[in-house]
Design a protein around this motif. Structure first.
Motif, PDB file in Angstrom:
ATOM      1  N   MET A   1      -8.287   0.464  -8.165  1.00  0.00           N
ATOM      2  CA  MET A   1      -7.179   1.383  -8.234  1.00  0.00           C
ATOM      3  C   MET A   1      -6.335   1.793  -7.123  1.00  0.00           C
TER       4      MET A   1
ATOM      5  N   LYS B   1      -4.554  14.988 -11.190  1.00  0.00           N
ATOM      6  CA  LYS B   1      -3.524  14.071 -10.433  1.00  0.00           C
ATOM      7  C   LYS B   1      -2.528  14.702  -9.831  1.00  0.00           C
TER       8      LYS B   1
ATOM      9  N   GLN C   1     -15.114   8.906   0.706  1.00  0.00           N
ATOM     10  CA  GLN C   1     -15.518   8.744  -0.763  1.00  0.00           C
ATOM     11  C   GLN C   1     -14.473   8.214  -1.575  1.00  0.00           C
ATOM     12  N   ILE C   2     -13.254   9.030  -1.475  1.00  0.00           N
ATOM     13  CA  ILE C   2     -12.216   8.561  -2.404  1.00  0.00           C
ATOM     14  C   ILE C   2     -11.760   7.033  -2.174  1.00  0.00           C
TER      15      ILE C   2
ATOM     16  N   MET D   1     -20.956   1.955 -12.427  1.00  0.00           N
ATOM     17  CA  MET D   1     -21.030   1.191 -11.254  1.00  0.00           C
ATOM     18  C   MET D   1     -22.106   1.543 -10.263  1.00  0.00           C
TER      19      MET D   1
ATOM     20  N   ILE E   1     -14.168   4.760  -3.591  1.00  0.00           N
ATOM     21  CA  ILE E   1     -14.145   4.849  -5.363  1.00  0.00           C
ATOM     22  C   ILE E   1     -13.050   3.925  -5.812  1.00  0.00           C
TER      23      ILE E   1
ATOM     24  N   ASN F   1      -5.636   6.774  -8.624  1.00  0.00           N
ATOM     25  CA  ASN F   1      -6.349   7.858  -8.125  1.00  0.00           C
ATOM     26  C   ASN F   1      -5.576   8.786  -7.303  1.00  0.00           C
TER      27      ASN F   1
ATOM     28  N   SER G   1     -10.619  12.980  -7.936  1.00  0.00           N
ATOM     29  CA  SER G   1      -9.669  11.817  -7.343  1.00  0.00           C
ATOM     30  C   SER G   1      -9.134  10.965  -8.558  1.00  0.00           C
TER      31      SER G   1
ATOM     32  N   ALA H   1     -13.490   0.269  -5.281  1.00  0.00           N
ATOM     33  CA  ALA H   1     -14.538  -0.262  -6.367  1.00  0.00           C
ATOM     34  C   ALA H   1     -13.704  -0.437  -7.670  1.00  0.00           C
ATOM     35  N   LEU H   2     -13.232   0.602  -7.997  1.00  0.00           N
ATOM     36  CA  LEU H   2     -12.281   0.707  -9.364  1.00  0.00           C
ATOM     37  C   LEU H   2     -11.264  -0.089  -9.357  1.00  0.00           C
TER      38      LEU H   2
END
Lengths: 284, 397
Positions: A35, B49, A25-26, B30, A29, A183, B45, A32-33
């Motif tokens: 990052m 941090k 999932q991370i 999104m 994400i 992230n 996430s 998609a971002l």
């Protein structure tokens, strides 16, 4: 040529990598971002392997930047090969045009990932080895997705934004501006169940008996107090490999508390001595 | 959206920047996040941090979303309470069993999981009587009875199961182990030394820096500009006293030695002494504590501004600390108990700390640690502990 990957493409794991859902999932994400994903965790939790798995699963090329302490940011971006140019101007027997400096610019790892025609996975391994300035400057470049080549006054822009995975072994936190642009995920050491799955992937033919007892012994040995470097997944896999290749080894030796090849698991001599000592008192 | 959640995170001390919150909004926009599980991982996430804050995040998340998804809060509370009971039991099996009136023998045969289940069942049975049972659990035993094989801090209750809801995963507090740093290890030495660098000179600016003065004067078009530097003679003097005797300190001696060997260049003067368990008449300059004794009384002649750092686990039999002839070494039996000695050191050197390689949550179980803490401010021998110790040493106290 591989078609452009759409940013919505999902990562679900590789052939040699056991992925937990949370991490998947991370990763998705972060992609998609757009990052960079910063991974921390003790050595041997598969931080580097993750980048390999992403590259494999999404069928992208992997570019690895192994960070070294002496490294300057420009080394990772490009290199102006003055020596070759001098050589060419002296002997003039190459195809390169000596008056064109651009011919002597070689792309570094980050540069390569920018100029690549396809989307690539860029792994920046062990970022904590470099000093903070390097880290912050690099993130600026990755944020802007462009850098200048001073010698020829040219700006290199990324054709495709690479999927960036950054790993760090450091206990300390990286600087705030750095963290602000990433992230973050911390990979915990796998639980025994997860470890069995991982072993299954690496040793498809492993016997139930061997798996059960090695995993048990392994987690017991991780708990030895006072060891400086605990054995990690990598050590466990090598250890099983060693056990499997030894014709004299029997699983029941482990049960009796007779642990061969300790040196594969404990690589520092004080740790080894300590482990040797503790193992003699250990019974499964 | 979720602005309360954002402020709650900030409120508990997780440094969440507005930028990352906006970025998280983008992720929400999104359509990437479709369930609470997604929300849990994605928000963590993007917003959090450092793994040190994961535990706090879990707690905030559980708190904030408890009402949203929690089907059976009672069950939950019970699990938590039972887990707390298990922890308590591990710390002090006998005392705890006595308090509950259970047979400790039969309990110690159960596995942790079975034990947890046992507590859970018991709690359910007795719900009527012991509602809000957290009170009679926190009695905190002082009996030093240990339990074979289990270590109180090392026990993790619950595991990772992907079938759980995010709230339950959060309630598990899997990252509890990361929220506090373990004892200092070789790998962290570099970091630890950086903390020591905060011990910077604070002397007056009374030395002329000639090069800089010339430069600034030139820059000023000849108008004289004198630049002063802090005088170097005010660099700190440090006395380090290390407990290097006995098996109780063995696991830490290597780390402690590396730390002080590296820090040698750091100070104007660094004296290192050794002792065993606690300080009596003498400290020793040689690690075997044999050749070069130094009378503790003579320390009073030293500059009281000297920072006095003691490293030791402060764990010993109480009489070693309190009795007038408490030393386990026969040759150093004067009429002063070690307790008095320590007190006079603390009075001689107002800037003193005791660094303890044992983690703070183990402290209440050793009586002498408590007694010594009355004399010296005690800090964990961890990165964080070192940080606080240094700021304590540099403070005006």
């Amino acid at each position: 040529m591989q078609a452009q990957c759409s940013p919505t493409e999902k990562f679900t794991g590789g052939s040699k990598y056991v992925l937990d859902e949370e991490l998947a999932q991370i990763v998705n994400i972060s992609m998609a971002l757009e990052m960079p994903l910063l991974l921390k965790g003790e050595p041997g939790t598969g931080k580097t392997m993750l980048a390999h798995a992403i590259a494999e699963a999404l069928n992208m090329r992997l570019i690895v930047l192994n960070v070294k302490s002496s490294m300057k940011l420009v080394d990772a971006l490009y290199q102006y090969d003055t020596l070759t140019r001098l050589n060419d101007s002296r002997f003039g027997d190459s195809q390169r045009d000596v008056s064109n400096i651009e011919d002597y610019i070689k792309m570094g790892k980050i540069g390569q990932s920018f100029v690549s025609h396809e989307r690539v996975v860029l792994l920046i391994d062990e970022i904590d080895k470099a000093d903070t300035d390097f880290q912050d400057d690099m993130l600026d470049v990755l944020d802007q997705m462009e850098f200048d080549i001073i010698e020829i006054d040219k700006t290199i822009r990324a054709k495709n934004r690479p999927v960036i995975v950054i790993t760090s072994n450091a206990k300390k936190d990286l600087s705030d501006p750095f963290l602000g642009r990433c992230n973050f995920h911390h990979i915990a050491f796998p639980e025994p169940d997860m470890m069995r799955k991982i072993l299954q992937v690496h040793f498809p033919d492993i016997s139930e008996d061997l798996m059960e007892h090695t995993v048990k012994a392994f987690y017991r040995m991780r708990e030895f107090r006072g060891t400086e470097k605990k054995p990690a997944t990598r050590e466990l896999i090598n250890w099983i490999r060693a056990l499997k290749s030894d014709p004299d080894f029997r699983v029941k030796d482990l049960i009796k508390g007779n642990i061969p090849y300790l040196g594969v698991l404990f690589k520092k001599s004080p740790d080894y001595a300590l482990a040797r000592n503790s193992v003699s008192r250990m019974r499964l | 959206m979720f602005i309360d959640f954002f402020y709650l995170l900030r409120q508990v001390g997780i440094p969440v920047s507005p930028t990352s919150f906006l970025r998280f909004q983008k992720a929400l926009g999104m359509g990437l996040i479709t369930s609470l599980d997604d929300f849990y991982t994605a928000a963590r996430s993007v917003l959090v941090k450092s793994e040190r804050y994961f535990d706090l995040y879990d707690q905030v998340f559980a708190h904030h979303f408890e009402g949203a998804e929690l089907k059976d809060p009672e069950e939950f509370e019970l699990t938590e309470v039972a887990a707390a009971m298990l922890q308590e039991w591990l710390k002090d099996p006998k005392g705890f069993a006595d308090a509950l009136g259970i047979d400790p023998e039969s309990l110690s045969k159960l596995s942790p999981d079975a034990l947890l289940q046992y507590f859970l069942d018991r709690l359910k049975e007795q719900k009527g009587e012991h509602h809000g049972g957290s009170k009679w659990i926190g009695t905190g035993g002082t009996s030093p009875v240990g339990h074979s094989g289990y270590h109180p801090g090392g026990m993790r209750v619950g595991g990772v199961s992907r079938n759980k809801s995010a709230v339950k995963v959060a309630m598990d507090r899997r990252y509890r182990d990361y929220s506090q740093e373990g004892p200092l290890s070789q790998a962290q030495i570099g970091e630890a030394l950086k903390k020591l660098r905060n011990m910077i000179p604070v002397g007056p600016k009374d030395q002329v820096n000639i090069d800089e003065t010339i430069y600034q004067t030139m820059k000023n078009a000849g108008e004289i500009e004198i630049v002063f530097d802090r005088s170097l003679k005010d660099r700190l003097k440090v006395i380090l006293a290390i407990d290097n005797g006995g098996w109780s300190m063995d696991p830490y001696v290597g780390v402690v030695q590396t730390l002080f060997n590296h820090s040698r260049a750091q100070f104007k003067e660094l004296k290192t002494f050794f002792f065993h368990n606690t300080i009596y008449d003498n400290l020793w300059e040689d690690p075997p504590r044999f050749k070069k004794p130094v009378k503790v009384d003579e320390l009073t002649r030293l500059d009281p501004e000297t920072r006095f750092v003691i490293v030791g686990d402060a764990s010993m039999a109480p009489y070693e600390l309190m009795a007038t002839d408490g030393s386990i070494h026969i040759e150093e039996r004067s009429m002063k108990p070690s307790y008095e000695r320590l007190r006079s050191i603390a009075e001689t050197f107002p800037h003193s700390v005791w660094l303890n390689p044992k983690l703070a949550d183990e402290w209440p179980y050793t009586r002498t640690i408590g007694m010594i803490r009355e004399i010296f401010p005690m800090f964990e021998l961890t990165i964080d502990g070192l940080d606080s110790a240094v700021s304590h040493l540099m403070g005006r106290n």
